[in-house]
Scaffold this motif. Sequence first.
Motif, mmCIF file in Angstrom:
data_model
loop_
_atom_site.group_PDB
_atom_site.id
_atom_site.type_symbol
_atom_site.label_atom_id
_atom_site.label_comp_id
_atom_site.label_asym_id
_atom_site.label_seq_id
_atom_site.Cartn_x
_atom_site.Cartn_y
_atom_site.Cartn_z
ATOM 1 N N LEU A 20 0.906 -1.126 0.025
ATOM 2 C CA LEU A 20 0.010 0.129 -0.088
ATOM 3 C C LEU A 20 0.909 1.397 -0.096
ATOM 4 N N SER A 21 0.422 2.213 -0.517
ATOM 5 C CA SER A 21 0.844 3.647 -0.567
ATOM 6 C C SER A 21 0.054 4.629 0.030
ATOM 7 N N LYS A 22 0.687 5.799 0.270
ATOM 8 C CA LYS A 22 -0.129 6.945 0.723
ATOM 9 C C LYS A 22 -1.376 6.980 -0.046
ATOM 10 N N LYS A 23 -0.891 7.338 -1.493
ATOM 11 C CA LYS A 23 -1.701 7.306 -2.510
ATOM 12 C C LYS A 23 -2.980 6.485 -2.601
ATOM 13 N N ASP A 24 -2.824 5.324 -2.154
ATOM 14 C CA ASP A 24 -3.897 4.414 -2.070
ATOM 15 C C ASP A 24 -4.952 4.778 -0.903
ATOM 16 N N LEU A 25 -4.372 5.308 -0.022
ATOM 17 C CA LEU A 25 -5.309 5.798 1.041
ATOM 18 C C LEU A 25 -6.375 6.821 0.565
ATOM 19 N N ASP A 26 -6.185 7.400 -0.406
ATOM 20 C CA ASP A 26 -7.244 8.436 -0.963
ATOM 21 C C ASP A 26 -8.408 7.625 -1.233
ATOM 22 N N GLN A 27 -8.291 6.354 -1.710
ATOM 23 C CA GLN A 27 -9.546 5.653 -2.169
ATOM 24 C C GLN A 27 -10.334 5.259 -1.036
ATOM 25 N N LEU A 28 -10.169 5.474 0.037
ATOM 26 C CA LEU A 28 -10.956 5.001 1.240
ATOM 27 C C LEU A 28 -12.041 6.091 1.584
ATOM 28 N N ASN A 29 -11.858 7.440 1.223
ATOM 29 C CA ASN A 29 -12.996 8.411 1.181
ATOM 30 C C ASN A 29 -14.347 7.869 0.325
ATOM 31 N N GLY A 30 -15.430 8.103 1.378
ATOM 32 C CA GLY A 30 -16.795 7.743 0.462
ATOM 33 C C GLY A 30 -17.212 7.048 1.604
ATOM 34 N N TYR A 31 -18.337 6.258 0.965
ATOM 35 C CA TYR A 31 -19.349 5.294 1.684
ATOM 36 C C TYR A 31 -19.016 3.841 1.475
ATOM 37 N N TRP A 32 -19.084 3.012 2.488
ATOM 38 C CA TRP A 32 -18.679 1.862 2.545
ATOM 39 C C TRP A 32 -19.592 0.979 3.353
ATOM 40 N N GLU A 33 -19.912 -0.465 2.750
ATOM 41 C CA GLU A 33 -20.665 -1.303 3.686
ATOM 42 C C GLU A 33 -20.014 -2.632 3.773
ATOM 43 N N ILE A 34 -20.202 -3.092 5.168
ATOM 44 C CA ILE A 34 -19.609 -4.130 5.449
ATOM 45 C C ILE A 34 -19.986 -5.377 4.701
ATOM 46 N N GLU A 111 -5.876 -4.267 2.596
ATOM 47 C CA GLU A 111 -6.090 -3.866 1.291
ATOM 48 C C GLU A 111 -6.990 -2.615 1.010
ATOM 49 N N VAL A 112 -6.626 -2.016 -0.019
ATOM 50 C CA VAL A 112 -7.533 -1.016 -0.553
ATOM 51 C C VAL A 112 -7.353 -0.978 -1.887
ATOM 52 N N SER A 113 -8.882 -0.830 -2.486
ATOM 53 C CA SER A 113 -9.014 -0.736 -3.851
ATOM 54 C C SER A 113 -10.094 0.378 -4.085
ATOM 55 N N LYS A 114 -10.427 0.684 -5.148
ATOM 56 C CA LYS A 114 -11.500 1.420 -5.629
ATOM 57 C C LYS A 114 -12.771 1.094 -5.132
ATOM 58 N N ASP A 115 -12.933 -0.487 -4.886
ATOM 59 C CA ASP A 115 -14.225 -0.708 -4.663
ATOM 60 C C ASP A 115 -14.227 -1.819 -3.646
ATOM 61 N N ASN A 116 -13.068 -1.855 -2.963
ATOM 62 C CA ASN A 116 -13.016 -2.816 -1.590
ATOM 63 C C ASN A 116 -11.924 -2.380 -0.747
ATOM 64 N N PHE A 117 -12.343 -2.556 0.667
ATOM 65 C CA PHE A 117 -10.985 -2.543 1.719
ATOM 66 C C PHE A 117 -11.149 -3.516 2.655
ATOM 67 N N SER A 118 -10.103 -3.708 3.429
ATOM 68 C CA SER A 118 -10.100 -4.758 4.573
ATOM 69 C C SER A 118 -9.374 -4.187 5.351
ATOM 70 N N VAL A 119 -9.596 -4.504 6.788
ATOM 71 C CA VAL A 119 -8.857 -3.903 7.933
ATOM 72 C C VAL A 119 -8.690 -5.363 8.944
ATOM 73 N N SER A 120 -7.771 -5.189 9.933
ATOM 74 C CA SER A 120 -7.689 -6.237 10.921
ATOM 75 C C SER A 120 -7.483 -5.424 12.159
ATOM 76 N N ASN A 121 -8.321 -5.834 13.197
ATOM 77 C CA ASN A 121 -8.049 -5.255 14.466
ATOM 78 C C ASN A 121 -7.033 -6.071 15.335
ATOM 79 N N GLU A 122 -6.981 -5.631 16.400
ATOM 80 C CA GLU A 122 -5.972 -6.126 17.408
ATOM 81 C C GLU A 122 -6.087 -7.563 18.059
#
Length: 139
Positions: A20-34, A111-122
């Motif tokens: 991932l790059s800092k540029k990829d993080l811009d794709q997180l802006n917007g509306y997301w559903e689980i 992971e971050v893409s235009k249509d998906n992202f995922s995170v892992s908690n602690e």
Amino acid sequence: MRVINILACALFIIGCSEALSKKDLDQLNGYWEIAKVSFKDGNTKEYKVSTSVDFIKIDSLKGYRKKVQPKFDGTFDTSNDAEFFTILEQNGEFIFQYKNNLSEWKETILEVSKDNFSVSNETGIIYAYKRFNPINAKE
């Protein structure tokens, strides 16, 4: 020998995946559903329909996340509640760091893409999101 071949293939695949790059993080802006939650024990829970959506706004590695409820006219019901975060870069990973008056927690961005992202908690639970596409009953 078979185990060594499997490990070598796994390391090759991991090594070839793009970081991932800092540029990829811009794709997180917007509306997301689980879309899905994957638990450490291997169980998963898939979400076909969700009554709330996460709105994420990021600017210069700081931002907020807010729950909103979509309406059939394409608008959203919302409150003034938001979880503010800072994105940290540690060891080649990007991490949401949340802190409020009651608690503090982190989520590693996997992971971050235009249509998906995922995170892992602690605790190792993985949350997978898909881009929200509103239903507009007016059309």
